[in-house]
Design a protein around this motif. Structure first.
Motif, PDB file in Angstrom:
ATOM      1  N   UNK A 150      -1.216  -2.589  21.655  1.00 19.97           N
ATOM      2  CA  UNK A 150      -0.882  -2.686  20.228  1.00 19.97           C
ATOM      3  C   UNK A 150      -0.511  -4.123  19.871  1.00 19.97           C
ATOM      4  N   UNK A 151       0.222  -4.777  20.749  1.00 18.73           N
ATOM      5  CA  UNK A 151       0.611  -6.165  20.513  1.00 18.73           C
ATOM      6  C   UNK A 151      -0.627  -7.066  20.472  1.00 18.73           C
ATOM      7  N   UNK A 152      -1.551  -6.853  21.410  1.00 17.71           N
ATOM      8  CA  UNK A 152      -2.781  -7.642  21.439  1.00 17.71           C
ATOM      9  C   UNK A 152      -3.626  -7.374  20.198  1.00 17.71           C
ATOM     10  N   UNK A 153      -3.775  -6.091  19.839  1.00 13.61           N
ATOM     11  CA  UNK A 153      -4.554  -5.752  18.654  1.00 13.61           C
ATOM     12  C   UNK A 153      -3.963  -6.344  17.391  1.00 13.61           C
ATOM     13  N   UNK A 154      -2.639  -6.281  17.272  1.00 13.63           N
ATOM     14  CA  UNK A 154      -1.955  -6.851  16.102  1.00 13.63           C
ATOM     15  C   UNK A 154      -2.192  -8.349  16.018  1.00 13.63           C
ATOM     16  N   UNK A 171     -14.586  -3.513  16.242  1.00  7.59           N
ATOM     17  CA  UNK A 171     -14.130  -2.120  16.216  1.00  7.59           C
ATOM     18  C   UNK A 171     -13.006  -1.904  17.232  1.00  7.59           C
ATOM     19  N   UNK A 172     -13.082  -2.564  18.377  1.00  3.03           N
ATOM     20  CA  UNK A 172     -12.026  -2.475  19.393  1.00  3.03           C
ATOM     21  C   UNK A 172     -10.731  -3.069  18.833  1.00  3.03           C
ATOM     22  N   UNK A 173     -10.838  -4.237  18.223  1.00  2.00           N
ATOM     23  CA  UNK A 173      -9.666  -4.896  17.638  1.00  2.00           C
ATOM     24  C   UNK A 173      -9.049  -4.010  16.556  1.00  2.00           C
ATOM     25  N   UNK A 174      -9.893  -3.446  15.701  1.00  2.00           N
ATOM     26  CA  UNK A 174      -9.406  -2.615  14.603  1.00  2.00           C
ATOM     27  C   UNK A 174      -8.731  -1.340  15.110  1.00  2.00           C
ATOM     28  N   UNK A 175      -9.198  -0.827  16.233  1.00  2.00           N
ATOM     29  CA  UNK A 175      -8.589   0.370  16.811  1.00  2.00           C
ATOM     30  C   UNK A 175      -7.161   0.086  17.268  1.00  2.00           C
ATOM     31  N   UNK A 176      -6.979  -0.951  18.054  1.00  2.00           N
ATOM     32  CA  UNK A 176      -5.664  -1.227  18.638  1.00  2.00           C
ATOM     33  C   UNK A 176      -4.741  -1.980  17.685  1.00  2.00           C
ATOM     34  N   UNK A 178      -4.880  -1.183  14.458  1.00  2.00           N
ATOM     35  CA  UNK A 178      -4.777  -0.269  13.331  1.00  2.00           C
ATOM     36  C   UNK A 178      -3.495   0.541  13.314  1.00  2.00           C
ATOM     37  N   UNK A 179      -3.250   1.186  12.195  1.00  2.00           N
ATOM     38  CA  UNK A 179      -1.986   1.886  11.969  1.00  2.00           C
ATOM     39  C   UNK A 179      -1.705   2.981  12.994  1.00  2.00           C
ATOM     40  N   UNK A 180      -2.717   3.771  13.358  1.00  2.00           N
ATOM     41  CA  UNK A 180      -2.474   4.892  14.264  1.00  2.00           C
ATOM     42  C   UNK A 180      -1.951   4.422  15.606  1.00  2.00           C
ATOM     43  N   UNK A 184       1.919   4.763  17.284  1.00  2.00           N
ATOM     44  CA  UNK A 184       2.129   5.370  18.598  1.00  2.00           C
ATOM     45  C   UNK A 184       2.892   4.414  19.514  1.00  2.00           C
ATOM     46  N   UNK A 185       2.549   3.135  19.452  1.00  2.00           N
ATOM     47  CA  UNK A 185       3.234   2.137  20.272  1.00  2.00           C
ATOM     48  C   UNK A 185       4.685   1.973  19.835  1.00  2.00           C
ATOM     49  N   UNK A 186       4.917   2.009  18.532  1.00  2.00           N
ATOM     50  CA  UNK A 186       6.295   1.923  18.027  1.00  2.00           C
ATOM     51  C   UNK A 186       7.131   3.085  18.568  1.00  2.00           C
TER      52      UNK A 186
END
Length: 231
Positions: A150-154, A171-176, A178-180, A184-186
């Protein structure tokens, strides 16, 4: 620290304290050339395909690890949380297969692939920590992946240097990012704090940091496995 600070950077969490104890390893994980290549679109396609195949095998073992969390839980709420994580990973596996098909990979292509040594080392380490310790040891070993992605995606989503148009990995970046996945990571960060409330003292903190560091180093090895297309 104000409310605009991303949840993974808030200094008062157990996650942030463990991350601070292995700053060099954490930087090597979050800024690995594999990750940077995803961000600017320069990662060789064959490296990403290899990673995708291994990541599905990885998710199988992470589902098992969260299933172990149900057994290790000491409250009904923690059991429900672990079961929800198992369900989430199983759903993610189905989406992962859909994503693999976009890269020309069938389910059989993925399942029949030999498991890479870096994959075995990481997933078995997580399971071992969970079996040898309690639920906090298990979730600590899981968190570099569960929260680190999640940190990497953000970061990639908010980095002006990230390539958006024409990036095969957007699409990989947007997945990790993204809000969902972020939510979950939070929840994982919050649960680490809840579990630590009655379980952590100074001596144990050192052991948790070592587990977190070991798992982070194994994450670096997983990226390198993808980069090298190695088994």
């Amino acid at each position: 620290m104000d409310s605009a600070t991303p949840f993974f950077d808030r200094e008062n969490t157990l996650y942030a304290r463990m991350k601070a104890a292995c700053q060099e390893d954490w930087h090597n994980y979050c800024h690995h050339p594999f990750v940077q290549g995803i961000g600017d679109g320069s990662l060789p396609l064959e490296s990403f395909r290899h990673y995708l195949q291994q990541d599905y095998l990885f998710l199988i073992h992470f589902a098992r690890a969260y299933s172990l969390g149900v057994y290790k839980a000491e409250s009904i709420d923690d059991m429900r949380s672990a079961a929800k994580s198992v369900d989430g990973i199983l759903s993610e596996m189905a989406l992962h297969l859909d994503y693999c098909r976009e890269w020309g990979l069938t389910e059989q292509d993925v399942i029949k692939l030999p498991e890479a040594r870096a994959n075995m080392a990481y997933t078995r380490y997580v399971l071992e920590r969970g079996m040898a310790g309690d639920i906090l040891d298990l979730y600590t070993a899981l968190s570099p992946c569960a929260v680190g992605y999640a940190e990497i995606g953000y970061r990639l989503m908010n980095d002006p240097n990230t390539l958006r148009e024409g990036n095969p990995y957007w699409a990989w970046i947007a997945t990790y990012g993204g809000d969902d996945f972020q939510q979950a990571a939070r929840r994982q960060v919050e649960q680490l704090d809840q579990l630590a409330h009655s379980r952590v003292n100074a001596g144990r903190m050192d052991r948790l940091c070592q587990t977190f560091r070991d798992a982070t180093r194994l994450e670096v090895g997983f990226w390198q496995m993808g980069m090298d297309c190695s088994f």
